[in-house]
Design an enzyme around this catalytic site. Structure first.
Site, PDB file in Angstrom:
ATOM      1  N   ASP A  97     -22.021   0.871 -30.752  1.00 41.41           N
ATOM      2  CA  ASP A  97     -23.487   1.211 -31.513  1.00 41.41           C
ATOM      3  C   ASP A  97     -24.003  -0.036 -32.325  1.00 41.41           C
ATOM      4  O   ASP A  97     -24.349   0.226 -33.540  1.00 41.41           O
ATOM      5  CB  ASP A  97     -23.425   2.476 -32.048  1.00 41.41           C
ATOM      6  CG  ASP A  97     -24.771   2.929 -32.355  1.00 41.41           C
ATOM      7  OD1 ASP A  97     -25.720   2.313 -31.837  1.00 41.41           O
ATOM      8  OD2 ASP A  97     -25.106   4.028 -32.947  1.00 41.41           O
TER       9      ASP A  97
ATOM     10  N   SER B  98     -30.188   3.941 -39.908  1.00 43.88           N
ATOM     11  CA  SER B  98     -29.450   3.237 -38.832  1.00 43.88           C
ATOM     12  C   SER B  98     -29.674   1.708 -38.962  1.00 43.88           C
ATOM     13  O   SER B  98     -30.594   1.243 -38.940  1.00 43.88           O
ATOM     14  CB  SER B  98     -30.158   3.730 -37.459  1.00 43.88           C
ATOM     15  OG  SER B  98     -29.755   5.102 -37.190  1.00 43.88           O
TER      16      SER B  98
ATOM     17  N   HIS C  22     -28.483   1.854 -30.817  1.00 43.74           N
ATOM     18  CA  HIS C  22     -29.510   2.872 -30.400  1.00 43.74           C
ATOM     19  C   HIS C  22     -30.874   2.521 -31.150  1.00 43.74           C
ATOM     20  O   HIS C  22     -32.044   3.044 -30.678  1.00 43.74           O
ATOM     21  CB  HIS C  22     -29.096   4.255 -30.908  1.00 43.74           C
ATOM     22  CG  HIS C  22     -28.876   4.474 -32.274  1.00 43.74           C
ATOM     23  ND1 HIS C  22     -27.860   4.523 -33.160  1.00 43.74           N
ATOM     24  CD2 HIS C  22     -29.970   4.828 -33.236  1.00 43.74           C
ATOM     25  CE1 HIS C  22     -27.916   4.730 -34.176  1.00 43.74           C
ATOM     26  NE2 HIS C  22     -29.343   5.137 -34.427  1.00 43.74           N
TER      27      HIS C  22
END
Length: 547
Positions: free
Chosen positions: A159, A237, A128
């Protein structure tokens, strides 16, 4: 852009004070995706968790102030410091498709996240973090230079994304991280990254508090994950999680935001990371995590077990439905009892032994396989035990969770805009609460429908661009197209081909709710050109339909 009230056919429940006991594990969700599993209840609006997305900021605004958030014990910091040089900051410019106006793209925006260097001159980050990328750059710790990066693979389900940098200068003086084993409960973990857009590394520490099958919000999948109590914030992230030996044991990717929970973060563990890397090395691209392709029911009720011929020596789960597109649909049948998978016995609640004192969902065994692998499945059918060697494949969803980096497909005739339904499309039309506001029929297909073939799509009239030729049809919005001139519509490509090649006097579209649309063929095709000019639309169909 405000949506007409006619688009919202559902009703969102009013928010009421939550007086129930705290939910011990609210389902994670995300600003980029929230798809409810077919096997789980739709989460309530109050039980919302936010995935850690890359810190997003417009190119017209200044960056946030830099800052570090070091909360580690001094003795732990020393063990991780040598590995910190392999942690990089990832900069990405995104240009997302406009699913409501599929011939356009949205205004670009920039984001920052974290990543780290592994062997083979590669960098890992979150999928993402680089979704719908236009340009990706990376910067090493302590450097003032940003290097252009190439995206090698994006794994939406897990992911994870893999990058590479062609400039040799970037790789000078950097040692790749080594991966460690799956940690145990209460093992110390250290999360390193660039949260809140800071330009210097931030370090947070905690322990592993849970290991189980988690909902990967971005990919709408369920894979093995670690729950930790270290703070994970926007921008973390893609950053690595280290053990006390300085080995990477996971990738930070989402966190839980809930009134009754604090400091709950989630980490992608090394088994999932290694699967992604080996999949890419084996196939030259990311092929995905296979699934068994069945929906199953627990067999804990003794009367239910007796009714299907299960004795005291039998344990397993009952197959409710089988994906028609799955290879095992040829050998397995509804009401079969899955007793074991690859020699590992399945319990009546669908779990298998994991480690000492731990059990885990048997989908973990499936996720360890690769696309095209075979597995030995033992079933009970009519009180007799059978064994089948089943080829495993990836999941084909009727309403996909992602469309990759490809633009959405569309077709326009006489002002009718036809497109395919996906989760990003539903979110574009109905917002983040699309699971309340979208039409019931679409939600039912989203949660429960199964594709009957690999090329099946859910085609809808998304809107009608008003013109003289379509008077009376202006209020048709997001309604499924069932047939054209009495021929079933299998996908958008088949619909476009049938309309373009039609020589009959009328174009007749059969829609959901027994509604029909009839247009004179000649007038419809002539009016299309003027409608495209009026709305500045470059083509009546997307490029993928022209081939």
């Amino acid at each position: 852009m405000d949506k007409p009230t006619s688009r919202k056919r559902g009703r969102k429940p009013k928010n009421t004070p939550n007086t129930d006991p705290p939910n011990p594990k609210p389902p994670p969700t995300t600003t980029t995706e929230r798809r409810t599993s077919k096997r789980t209840k739709t989460p309530k609006p109050d039980d919302v968790a936010i995935v850690v997305s890359p810190e997003r900021r417009s190119s017209r605004h200044a960056d946030h102030q830099n800052g570090d958030y070091d909360v580690m014990a001094p003795e732990s910091v020393g063990k991780v410091v040598p590995s910190m040089d392999a942690v990089v900051k990832v900069f990405c410019v995104h240009t997302e498709p406009n699913f409501s106006l599929p011939w356009q793209r949205k205004r670009q925006y920039s984001s920052s996240s974290s990543g780290f260097i592994i062997s083979g001159r590669r960098v890992l980050t979150n999928a993402h973090s680089v979704e719908h990328f236009t340009q990706v750059k990376v910067k090493k710790r302590g450097s003032d230079v940003k290097y252009l990066a190439n995206v090698l693979a994006i794994g939406t389900e897990c992911d994870i994304a893999m990058l590479s940098v062609s400039d040799d200068e970037f790789w000078e003086g950097i040692s790749p991280l080594e991966f460690g084993d799956l940690p145990a409960l209460q093992d110390a973990v250290t999360v390193v990254g660039y949260p809140i857009g800071g330009d210097t590394i931030s370090v947070t520490s905690g322990v592993v508090s849970r290991i189980e099958i988690l909902s990967y919000v971005h990919g709408s999948t369920e894979l093995l994950g670690l729950q930790i109590d270290a703070a994970i914030n926007s921008g973390n992230s893609g950053g690595p999680a280290f053990n006390d030996k300085g080995e990477c044991v996971g990738i930070a990717f989402q966190s839980l935001k809930h009134d009754d929970a604090e400091n709950i973060g989630y980490v992608i563990p090394t088994p999932v990371i290694n699967h992604f890397i080996r999949d890419y090395e084996k196939n030259g691209e990311y092929t995905g995590f296979p699934i068994l392709g069945v929906e199953w029911q627990k067999m804990e009720n003794p009367d239910l077990r007796m009714s299907v011929g299960m004795g005291s020596e039998h344990k397993g789960v009952r197959i409710k439905r089988i994906e028609p597109t799955a290879p095992e649909s040829n050998v397995l049948s509804p009401s079969d009892i899955i007793l074991s998978f690859d020699g590992v016995n399945v319990a009546n609640d669908g779990t298998v032994p994991f480690r000492h004192g731990e059990r885990i969902g048997f989908s973990y065994l499936v996720s360890q396989k690769y696309t095209g692998d075979k597995a030995l499945v033992k079933i009970l059918r009519n009180s007799k035990v059978h064994e089948f060697n089943i080829k495993l494949a990836t999941h084909k969803r009727l309403i996909p969770a992602h469309i990759g980096n490809n633009p959405p497909s569309y077709y326009i005739i006489a002002g009718f805009v036809f497109t395919t339904v996906s989760v990003p499309y539903l979110r574009s039309e109905y917002g983040k609460d699309y699971d309340f506001d979208a039409p019931v029929k679409l939600l039912d297909k989203h949660l429960h429908a199964m594709a009957q073939s690999v090329d099946e799509q859910l085609v809808v009239v998304s809107q009608v661009l008003v013109a003289d030729v379509n008077i009376g049809y202006e209020e048709i919005v997001n309604t499924q197209v069932v047939a054209f001139n009495n021929k079933p519509v299998k996908n958008l490509k088949s619909l476009a081909d049938m309309v373009e090649s039609c020589t009959e006097e009328f174009l007749k579209f059969d829609l959901e709710y027994e509604q029909i649309v009839v247009l004179r063929t000649k007038m419809a095709k002539e009016a299309t050109r003027d409608i495209l000019l009026t709305h500045c639309i470059p083509s009546a169909m997307s490029d993928d339909l022209k081939s």
